[in-house]
Design a protein around this motif. Structure first.
Motif, PDB file in Angstrom:
ATOM      1  N   ILE A  67      15.334  19.304  -7.133  1.00 50.30           N
ATOM      2  CA  ILE A  67      15.896  19.578  -5.811  1.00 50.30           C
ATOM      3  C   ILE A  67      14.734  19.751  -4.851  1.00 50.30           C
ATOM      4  CG2 ILE A  67      17.288  21.171  -4.421  1.00 50.30           C
ATOM      5  CD1 ILE A  67      18.941  19.690  -6.420  1.00 50.30           C
ATOM      6  N   ARG A  68      14.750  18.986  -3.758  1.00 53.66           N
ATOM      7  CA  ARG A  68      13.579  18.908  -2.870  1.00 53.66           C
ATOM      8  C   ARG A  68      13.963  19.324  -1.446  1.00 53.66           C
ATOM      9  NH1 ARG A  68       9.686  15.124  -5.013  1.00 53.66           N
ATOM     10  NH2 ARG A  68      10.363  14.396  -7.076  1.00 53.66           N
ATOM     11  N   GLY A  69      13.840  20.605  -1.163  1.00 54.03           N
ATOM     12  CA  GLY A  69      14.045  21.074   0.206  1.00 54.03           C
ATOM     13  C   GLY A  69      15.459  20.882   0.731  1.00 54.03           C
ATOM     14  N   VAL A  70      16.451  21.128  -0.090  1.00 54.61           N
ATOM     15  CA  VAL A  70      17.840  20.904   0.303  1.00 54.61           C
ATOM     16  C   VAL A  70      18.340  22.050   1.182  1.00 54.61           C
ATOM     17  CG1 VAL A  70      20.224  20.875  -0.566  1.00 54.61           C
ATOM     18  CG2 VAL A  70      18.486  19.427  -1.623  1.00 54.61           C
ATOM     19  N   SER A  71      18.983  21.687   2.290  1.00 49.70           N
ATOM     20  CA  SER A  71      19.667  22.632   3.163  1.00 49.70           C
ATOM     21  C   SER A  71      21.070  22.108   3.433  1.00 49.70           C
ATOM     22  CB  SER A  71      18.923  22.809   4.489  1.00 49.70           C
ATOM     23  OG  SER A  71      17.632  23.352   4.291  1.00 49.70           O
ATOM     24  N   LEU A  72      22.054  22.993   3.309  1.00 46.91           N
ATOM     25  CA  LEU A  72      23.440  22.618   3.614  1.00 46.91           C
ATOM     26  C   LEU A  72      24.258  23.874   3.804  1.00 46.91           C
ATOM     27  CD1 LEU A  72      25.300  23.197   0.878  1.00 46.91           C
ATOM     28  CD2 LEU A  72      24.287  21.060   0.110  1.00 46.91           C
ATOM     29  N   LYS A  73      25.482  23.697   4.269  1.00 46.85           N
ATOM     30  CA  LYS A  73      26.388  24.831   4.407  1.00 46.85           C
ATOM     31  C   LYS A  73      27.816  24.388   4.146  1.00 46.85           C
ATOM     32  CE  LYS A  73      26.645  24.396   9.459  1.00 46.85           C
ATOM     33  NZ  LYS A  73      26.321  25.069  10.738  1.00 46.85           N
ATOM     34  N   VAL A  74      28.637  25.356   3.756  1.00 43.44           N
ATOM     35  CA  VAL A  74      30.058  25.152   3.511  1.00 43.44           C
ATOM     36  C   VAL A  74      30.810  26.202   4.312  1.00 43.44           C
ATOM     37  CG1 VAL A  74      31.910  25.082   1.803  1.00 43.44           C
ATOM     38  CG2 VAL A  74      29.612  24.283   1.180  1.00 43.44           C
ATOM     39  N   LEU A  75      31.724  25.770   5.158  1.00 41.31           N
ATOM     40  CA  LEU A  75      32.504  26.685   5.980  1.00 41.31           C
ATOM     41  C   LEU A  75      33.788  27.103   5.275  1.00 41.31           C
ATOM     42  CD1 LEU A  75      32.209  24.999   9.508  1.00 41.31           C
ATOM     43  CD2 LEU A  75      30.629  26.595   8.381  1.00 41.31           C
ATOM     44  N   GLN A  76      34.291  28.262   5.646  1.00 38.38           N
ATOM     45  CA  GLN A  76      35.534  28.766   5.092  1.00 38.38           C
ATOM     46  C   GLN A  76      36.653  27.741   5.243  1.00 38.38           C
ATOM     47  OE1 GLN A  76      36.132  31.902   3.663  1.00 38.38           O
ATOM     48  NE2 GLN A  76      38.147  31.082   3.151  1.00 38.38           N
ATOM     49  N   GLY A  77      37.346  27.469   4.141  1.00 35.01           N
ATOM     50  CA  GLY A  77      38.491  26.569   4.169  1.00 35.01           C
ATOM     51  C   GLY A  77      38.168  25.101   4.009  1.00 35.01           C
ATOM     52  N   GLN A  78      36.892  24.752   3.934  1.00 34.77           N
ATOM     53  CA  GLN A  78      36.508  23.348   3.812  1.00 34.77           C
ATOM     54  C   GLN A  78      36.539  22.869   2.364  1.00 34.77           C
ATOM     55  OE1 GLN A  78      32.555  22.978   5.598  1.00 34.77           O
ATOM     56  NE2 GLN A  78      33.429  21.833   7.302  1.00 34.77           N
ATOM     57  N   ILE A  79      36.664  21.544   2.214  1.00 29.74           N
ATOM     58  CA  ILE A  79      36.239  20.850   1.011  1.00 29.74           C
ATOM     59  C   ILE A  79      35.002  20.050   1.409  1.00 29.74           C
ATOM     60  CG2 ILE A  79      36.764  19.123  -0.747  1.00 29.74           C
ATOM     61  CD1 ILE A  79      39.696  19.758  -0.446  1.00 29.74           C
ATOM     62  N   VAL A  80      33.884  20.366   0.785  1.00 29.76           N
ATOM     63  CA  VAL A  80      32.628  19.663   1.051  1.00 29.76           C
ATOM     64  C   VAL A  80      32.244  18.898  -0.203  1.00 29.76           C
ATOM     65  CG1 VAL A  80      30.165  19.948   1.504  1.00 29.76           C
ATOM     66  CG2 VAL A  80      31.834  21.302   2.781  1.00 29.76           C
TER      67      VAL A  80
ATOM     68  N   LYS B 131      44.609  23.604   0.674  1.00 27.68           N
ATOM     69  CA  LYS B 131      45.503  23.844   1.803  1.00 27.68           C
ATOM     70  C   LYS B 131      46.435  25.026   1.561  1.00 27.68           C
ATOM     71  CE  LYS B 131      43.787  20.243   3.842  1.00 27.68           C
ATOM     72  NZ  LYS B 131      42.720  20.458   4.853  1.00 27.68           N
ATOM     73  N   GLU B 132      47.005  25.117   0.363  1.00 26.73           N
ATOM     74  CA  GLU B 132      48.040  26.116   0.091  1.00 26.73           C
ATOM     75  C   GLU B 132      47.480  27.457  -0.358  1.00 26.73           C
ATOM     76  OE1 GLU B 132      51.100  22.551  -1.363  1.00 26.73           O
ATOM     77  OE2 GLU B 132      50.591  24.190  -2.737  1.00 26.73           O
ATOM     78  N   GLN B 133      46.418  27.438  -1.167  1.00 23.68           N
ATOM     79  CA  GLN B 133      45.821  28.673  -1.675  1.00 23.68           C
ATOM     80  C   GLN B 133      44.546  29.059  -0.917  1.00 23.68           C
ATOM     81  OE1 GLN B 133      47.426  30.536  -3.892  1.00 23.68           O
ATOM     82  NE2 GLN B 133      49.043  28.982  -3.972  1.00 23.68           N
ATOM     83  N   LYS B 134      44.173  28.236   0.070  1.00 22.24           N
ATOM     84  CA  LYS B 134      43.002  28.515   0.923  1.00 22.24           C
ATOM     85  C   LYS B 134      41.709  28.627   0.105  1.00 22.24           C
ATOM     86  CE  LYS B 134      46.094  28.836   4.122  1.00 22.24           C
ATOM     87  NZ  LYS B 134      46.396  27.619   4.947  1.00 22.24           N
ATOM     88  N   VAL B 135      41.589  27.787  -0.924  1.00 23.90           N
ATOM     89  CA  VAL B 135      40.387  27.798  -1.765  1.00 23.90           C
ATOM     90  C   VAL B 135      39.320  26.898  -1.128  1.00 23.90           C
ATOM     91  CG1 VAL B 135      39.430  27.361  -4.043  1.00 23.90           C
ATOM     92  CG2 VAL B 135      41.802  28.147  -3.823  1.00 23.90           C
TER      93      VAL B 135
END
Length: 263
Positions: free
Chosen positions: A26-39, A191-195
């Motif tokens: 892994i080489r300098g990885v930056s990312l984010k995941v927001l609440q309710g998203q599928i990324v 969508k239904e369980q907000k995972v």
């Protein structure tokens, strides 16, 4: 990576580096995941996708960088502490407990929970999404089909009530029909369980169809990121991950322009 005001960031990774022995995976990885998203994270074999998930879940220690869950640094925590914080990892190959029954595997997913009174209700919730598992709850998990084992692995993960579910190659070894079924359930759970979910996947089409946002990895680096819809329309993604040649893409664009003219 900066965070915009008002964003509800579940996972934020900055400048992450991880090694397999002397090899930087892994080489300098930056990312984010927001609440309710599928990324989704796309990439070929060896791109570093599985290493990324293992580093997030604490199975591997990063050499550099930070991993934050809801603003709290977790990169130095043990895997069991990360599970208690709210991250569950559904690994490549499912890794269910083959000698335990389906029901026992499901129960194992709740081992960190203290709210014992609500566990039975959550088991019924899992079975409502995977009714075949309820029919086979007394069967040893190792005798299930590949698709049923994948359902069991996801169901077991749900039992921890995760803030973030990490899914590693959920379509691996499955037929196209079963792959579609698994991804339809993934979208329903979101969508239904907000995972909130982060999944790595080689089947770019089903991943981008399900996801809100995507990252593309090559040789341990993020080389592209955007909304899933924009990535799916990208010429590079179409050619290298969706099997559409540049000529086919250009013909498709011409046909689209003609249809717009006809309207």
């Amino acid at each position: 990576m900066s965070t915009d005001a008002g964003e509800n960031v579940v996972l934020q990774i900055d400048n992450l580096e991880s090694y397999y022995g002397p090899i930087m995976a892994i080489r300098g990885v930056s990312l984010k995941v927001l609440q309710g998203q599928i990324v989704t994270v796309l990439g070929a074999n060896g791109a570093g996708k599985t290493t990324l998930l293992k580093t997030i879940s604490g199975v591997m220690d990063p050499e550099k960088g930070t991993v934050k869950l809801a603003g709290t640094d977790i990169q130095s925590m043990e895997p069991d502490a990360i599970v208690r914080r709210g991250i569950v990892h559904v690994p490549e190959g499912r890794e269910i407990f083959p000698l335990l029954t389906v029901a026992e595997n499901i129960s194992m997913g709740a081992y960190t929970r203290k709210d014992r009174g609500t566990i039975a209700a959550d088991e019924e919730m899992v079975y409502s999404y995977f009714p075949i598992l309820k029919d086979r709850r007394t069967q040893r998990a190792g005798t299930l089909s590949g698709g049923q084992q994948q359902m069991l692995a996801i169901g077991r993960g749900l039992m921890s009530r995760p803030r973030l579910m990490l899914l590693d190659e959920p379509s691996l070894g499955l037929s196209p029909l079963l792959t579609q079924e698994i991804f339809e359930i993934i979208v329903r759970l979101n969508k239904e369980q907000k995972v909130t979910m982060m999944l790595v996947e080689q089947n770019a089409k089903v991943a981008l169809d399900a996801a809100d946002y995507g990252y593309v990895m090559e040789l341990g680096r993020i080389v592209m990121n955007d909304s899933a819809a924009i990535l799916a329309a990208s010429k590079d993604i179409q050619e290298f991950y969706l099997g559409v040649s540049q000529d086919e893409n250009q013909r498709g664009q011409r046909r689209w322009k003609q249809r717009k003219t006809w309207r």
